[in-house]
Motif scaffolding. Structure first.
Motif, PDB file in Angstrom:
ATOM      1  N   THR A 288       0.826  -1.206   0.000  1.00 55.77           N
ATOM      2  CA  THR A 288       0.000   0.000   0.000  1.00 55.77           C
ATOM      3  C   THR A 288       0.859   1.254   0.000  1.00 55.77           C
ATOM      4  O   THR A 288       1.893   1.335   0.657  1.00 55.77           O
ATOM      5  CB  THR A 288      -0.925   0.033   1.230  1.00 55.77           C
ATOM      6  OG1 THR A 288      -0.134  -0.050   2.413  1.00 55.77           O
ATOM      7  CG2 THR A 288      -1.907  -1.118   1.194  1.00 55.77           C
ATOM      8  N   ASP A 289       0.403   2.229  -0.771  1.00 55.18           N
ATOM      9  CA  ASP A 289       1.006   3.558  -0.805  1.00 55.18           C
ATOM     10  C   ASP A 289      -0.140   4.542  -0.991  1.00 55.18           C
ATOM     11  O   ASP A 289      -0.577   4.815  -2.105  1.00 55.18           O
ATOM     12  CB  ASP A 289       2.017   3.665  -1.952  1.00 55.18           C
ATOM     13  CG  ASP A 289       2.647   5.057  -2.045  1.00 55.18           C
ATOM     14  OD1 ASP A 289       2.301   5.916  -1.211  1.00 55.18           O
ATOM     15  OD2 ASP A 289       3.465   5.274  -2.957  1.00 55.18           O
ATOM     16  N   ASN A 290      -0.638   5.058   0.123  1.00 52.32           N
ATOM     17  CA  ASN A 290      -1.821   5.913   0.076  1.00 52.32           C
ATOM     18  C   ASN A 290      -1.528   7.326  -0.402  1.00 52.32           C
ATOM     19  O   ASN A 290      -2.439   8.151  -0.500  1.00 52.32           O
ATOM     20  CB  ASN A 290      -2.482   5.959   1.462  1.00 52.32           C
ATOM     21  CG  ASN A 290      -2.877   4.579   1.942  1.00 52.32           C
ATOM     22  OD1 ASN A 290      -2.486   4.148   3.020  1.00 52.32           O
ATOM     23  ND2 ASN A 290      -3.631   3.859   1.129  1.00 52.32           N
ATOM     24  N   THR A 291      -0.267   7.617  -0.713  1.00 50.62           N
ATOM     25  CA  THR A 291       0.064   8.936  -1.256  1.00 50.62           C
ATOM     26  C   THR A 291      -0.165   8.996  -2.758  1.00 50.62           C
ATOM     27  O   THR A 291      -0.070  10.064  -3.353  1.00 50.62           O
ATOM     28  CB  THR A 291       1.534   9.286  -0.967  1.00 50.62           C
ATOM     29  OG1 THR A 291       2.391   8.392  -1.696  1.00 50.62           O
ATOM     30  CG2 THR A 291       1.838   9.185   0.516  1.00 50.62           C
ATOM     31  N   ASN A 292      -0.450   7.849  -3.368  1.00 52.43           N
ATOM     32  CA  ASN A 292      -0.612   7.791  -4.820  1.00 52.43           C
ATOM     33  C   ASN A 292      -2.042   7.368  -5.146  1.00 52.43           C
ATOM     34  O   ASN A 292      -2.475   6.294  -4.731  1.00 52.43           O
ATOM     35  CB  ASN A 292       0.388   6.788  -5.412  1.00 52.43           C
ATOM     36  CG  ASN A 292       0.540   6.939  -6.907  1.00 52.43           C
ATOM     37  OD1 ASN A 292      -0.433   7.120  -7.630  1.00 52.43           O
ATOM     38  ND2 ASN A 292       1.773   6.863  -7.384  1.00 52.43           N
ATOM     39  N   PRO A 293      -2.797   8.174  -5.887  1.00 55.61           N
ATOM     40  CA  PRO A 293      -4.209   7.847  -6.146  1.00 55.61           C
ATOM     41  C   PRO A 293      -4.415   6.831  -7.262  1.00 55.61           C
ATOM     42  O   PRO A 293      -5.454   6.830  -7.920  1.00 55.61           O
ATOM     43  CB  PRO A 293      -4.795   9.203  -6.532  1.00 55.61           C
ATOM     44  CG  PRO A 293      -3.670   9.898  -7.220  1.00 55.61           C
ATOM     45  CD  PRO A 293      -2.417   9.465  -6.495  1.00 55.61           C
TER      46      PRO A 293
ATOM     47  N   ARG B 127      -7.318   4.549  -8.911  1.00 53.47           N
ATOM     48  CA  ARG B 127      -7.772   3.558  -7.929  1.00 53.47           C
ATOM     49  C   ARG B 127      -9.250   3.215  -8.068  1.00 53.47           C
ATOM     50  O   ARG B 127      -9.658   2.082  -7.796  1.00 53.47           O
ATOM     51  CB  ARG B 127      -7.489   4.073  -6.521  1.00 53.47           C
ATOM     52  CG  ARG B 127      -8.220   5.360  -6.179  1.00 53.47           C
ATOM     53  CD  ARG B 127      -7.748   5.979  -4.894  1.00 53.47           C
ATOM     54  NE  ARG B 127      -8.319   7.313  -4.716  1.00 53.47           N
ATOM     55  CZ  ARG B 127      -7.811   8.228  -3.918  1.00 53.47           C
ATOM     56  NH1 ARG B 127      -6.720   7.954  -3.219  1.00 53.47           N
ATOM     57  NH2 ARG B 127      -8.372   9.414  -3.811  1.00 53.47           N
TER      58      ARG B 127
ATOM     59  N   ASP C 204      -2.734   2.816  -3.851  1.00 54.33           N
ATOM     60  CA  ASP C 204      -3.761   3.158  -2.863  1.00 54.33           C
ATOM     61  C   ASP C 204      -4.793   2.033  -2.799  1.00 54.33           C
ATOM     62  O   ASP C 204      -5.921   2.155  -3.285  1.00 54.33           O
ATOM     63  CB  ASP C 204      -4.408   4.485  -3.242  1.00 54.33           C
ATOM     64  CG  ASP C 204      -5.229   5.061  -2.099  1.00 54.33           C
ATOM     65  OD1 ASP C 204      -5.214   4.464  -0.999  1.00 54.33           O
ATOM     66  OD2 ASP C 204      -5.883   6.095  -2.301  1.00 54.33           O
TER      67      ASP C 204
END
Length: 455
Positions: free
Chosen positions: A42-47, A117, A216
C-alpha cells in the motif's frame, strides 16, 4: 559522480526516509487455495493502483524449436479473449485511463496495468481476462509473427547484436539461457498456434504465478476482488524443469570476431544468488567495482593494461554471474595468453583502499535506489518481479522497503573487501574475447589520367 564526502552527508536523511517509507509499506501476502501468491503493497500517497501478474516462465522453459515462444505468447495475449476482442481490450483500457504493458525475462514474464484507484475492479477483471483467458485468435498469429520477425531484423542491425549473442552463447552454452529472448527466424517462422497453446496451458496456471498490487489499495476490498477474479482458476501440473549444465570448468575460453571500435575481454565470475544472504553485501561490492573513481579495476586503467571497464550482473533461477568487461585500447585480435593474463590480474588486484565513508556512501546509494523504485508504483513490478518469481513466498516481505535496506548497514569495508576477494578470486572464470575487426581501409580514389600531374 559525487565525492565520498558529499555522499556521506546524505546518509542520515536517506536512511530516515527509508524507515518512514517502509513503515507504511509492509507487504501483505496471501496464497489462494489454487496456489496463486498475492502480494499487496500500500502507498496511500498515490491515487492509482498498479497491478502486476508475474508468470514464472521465460527463456528457461524454451528449447531450440520453441525459442522465443514466451515472447511470442506475450504478444498474443493482447489480441483477444473469449469475451473481448483486441479492440475491446484497448478501448476498455483507454476509457479507464489505464496503461498496460508486458516484458519477458529469463525465468518470468510480467504483465502490468496501471489505472486510477476507482477503476481497480474493472482493471483487474480486464487484466485477468487477458492473461488467463486468452483464445490466441488464429487470425492474429501471422500479424504477431510478422511483428516479432521485424523486431529480430531490427536487433540484427545493432552493432552490438552479434557480440551479445556470441557472449551469451559461450557463457550459457548448453542451457536455454544461451538462446535469444526473441527467438530465431527459424523458430518464429515455424511456430504453430497449437505449440503456443500447449505452452500457454502448461505454464499460465495460478500455482505458477504471483499477483502484485501496489498503490492506494484497500486491502480487504482488494482481496475480495482477487478471490472473485482468480480464485476459481484451476491449478495446473507444471512441466519438469530442464537439466542445467555446470557453467564453470577448467579453461572455458572462446574468441569471436565482432564489429566494434575496440576489442574486449569479458571475464565471467560466479556471484551470490539473488535469494542468498550474501547477495546483500554483493550489492555493495558491485557499487565498489563499478565506481570509476574508487574501483580496484581502475588500477588496470592507470597501468595502461585496459582502456576502460564495466560490470554487469546476470541472475536467474539457475545461475548468478558477474561479468567484468575490460575494453582494450583498440581493435584487433587478442591472444588467449593475453586474455588469460588479464583475468589473472583480477585476482591480484589490491583491495586495501576502501575507506569506511565510501562504504557508507554506497549504502546511501542503495537506499536511495530502493526508495525511488518503491515510490514509483509502476516501477515496482519491474524491479521486484524477478524476486517474486524466484524467492520463497514466505520471505517476500524481506525484499521490500526497510527490510530490503536494513541488512546493508551491518556491513563494513572489511566485509566488502572479503566478498570482493572471493568474487575476483574464482579459480576458473569464463573468458570470452570479443575481437573488434579493424575497419577496412578505404581504397584510394581513382584519378583520371593526367590528374595531379604538373602542367
Amino acid at each position: 559522480m559525487n565525492t565520498p564526502k558529499l555522499r556521506l552527508l546524505l546518509l542520515p536523511v536517506c536512511l530516515a526516509a527509508a524507515w518512514t517509507f517502509a513503515a507504511a509499506a509492509e507487504p501483505v501476502c496471501r496464497r489462494l487455495a489454487n496456489g496463486l501468491e498475492v502480494v499487496i503493497l500500500t502507498d496511500n500517497t498515490n491515487p492509482a493502483i498498479a497491478s502486476f501478474v508475474v508468470v514464472k516462465t521465460g527463456l528457461r522453459g524454451e528449447g531450440m524449436s520453441s525459442s522465443g515462444i514466451s515472447h511470442m505468447l506475450e504478444h498474443l495475449l493482447f489480441n483477444g479473449t473469449a469475451t473481448r476482442t483486441q479492440e475491446q481490450i484497448y478501448e476498455e483500457a483507454d476509457l479507464m485511463g489505464a496503461y498496460h504493458n508486458a516484458f519477458t525475462r529469463d525465468d518470468y514474464t510480467c504483465y502490468m496495468m496501471l489505472a486510477p484507484r476507482e477503476h481497480f475492479p474493472k482493471m483487474l477483471n480486464l487484466q485477468v481476462d487477458m492473461v488467463f483467458h486468452s483464445i490466441l485468435p488464429p487470425e492474429k498469429l501471422e500479424k504477431e509473427r510478422g511483428i516479432v520477425l521485424e523486431e529480430l531484423a531490427r536487433d540484427r542491425t545493432s552493432p552490438r547484436y552479434a557480440a551479445e549473442r556470441a557472449l551469451a552463447g559461450h557463457v550459457f552454452a548448453g542451457s536455454p539461457y544461451a538462446l535469444p529472448a526473441l527467438g530465431t527466424e527459424a523458430s518464429i517462422a515455424t511456430m504453430s498456434r497449437e505449440q503456443i497453446l500447449r505452452y500457454y496451458r502448461s505454464y499460465y496456471v495460478p500455482n505458477n504465478a504471483v499477483l502484485l498490487l501496489v498503490g492506494d489499495v484497500d486491502i480487504p476490498t482488494a482481496l475480495d476482488h482477487v478471490e472473485r477474479e482468480l480464485g476459481a482458476l484451476p491449478r495446473g501440473e507444471l512441466p519438469g524443469g530442464p537439466a542445467m549444465p555446470a557453467l564453470f570448468g577448467p579453461d572455458r575460453f572462446a574468441a569471436f570476431d565482432v564489429d566494434g571500435a575496440a576489442s574486449q575481454v569479458v571475464v565471467t565470475l560466479s556471484a551470490p544468488a539473488l535469494t542468498e544472504p550474501a547477495w546483500t553485501v554483493f550489492r555493495l561490492v558491485r557499487r565498489w567495482l563499478e565506481d570509476e573513481e574508487m574501483s580496484p579495476l581502475a588500477a588496470l586503467v592507470r597501468a595502461g593494461a585496459v582502456k576502460g571497464f564495466q560490470g554487469e550482473t546476470l541472475t536467474n533461477r539457475d545461475y548468478s554471474l558477474y561479468q567484468i568487461t575490460l575494453e582494450l585500447p583498440g581493435p584487433g585480435p587478442v591472444s588467449p595468453e593475453r586474455a588469460r593474463a588479464l583475468a589473472d590480474k583480477l585476482r591480484a588486484l589490491p583491495l586495501d583502499h576502501l575507506p569506511e565513508p565510501v562504504v557508507r556512501a554506497y549504502i546511501t546509494q542503495e537506499t536511495v535506489s530502493e526508495i525511488y523504485d518503491m515510490e514509483n508504483i509502476h516501477y515496482v513490478g519491474m524491479w521486484k518481479g524477478q524476486i517474486l518469481a524466484l524467492a520463497d513466498p514466505a520471505r517476500y516481505p524481506d525484499y521490500f522497503g526497510d527490510r530490503a535496506i536494513a541488512p546493508l548497514v551491518r556491513f563494513d569495508a572489511t566485509a566488502v573487501r572479503t566478498e570482493t576477494a572471493r568474487l575476483l578470486g574464482h579459480p576458473n572464470p569464463i573468458i570470452t574475447v570479443l575481437a573488434a575487426k579493424p575497419a577496412a581501409k578505404s581504397p584510394a580514389p581513382m584519378m583520371p589520367p593526367g590528374a595531379g600531374m604538373p602542367r
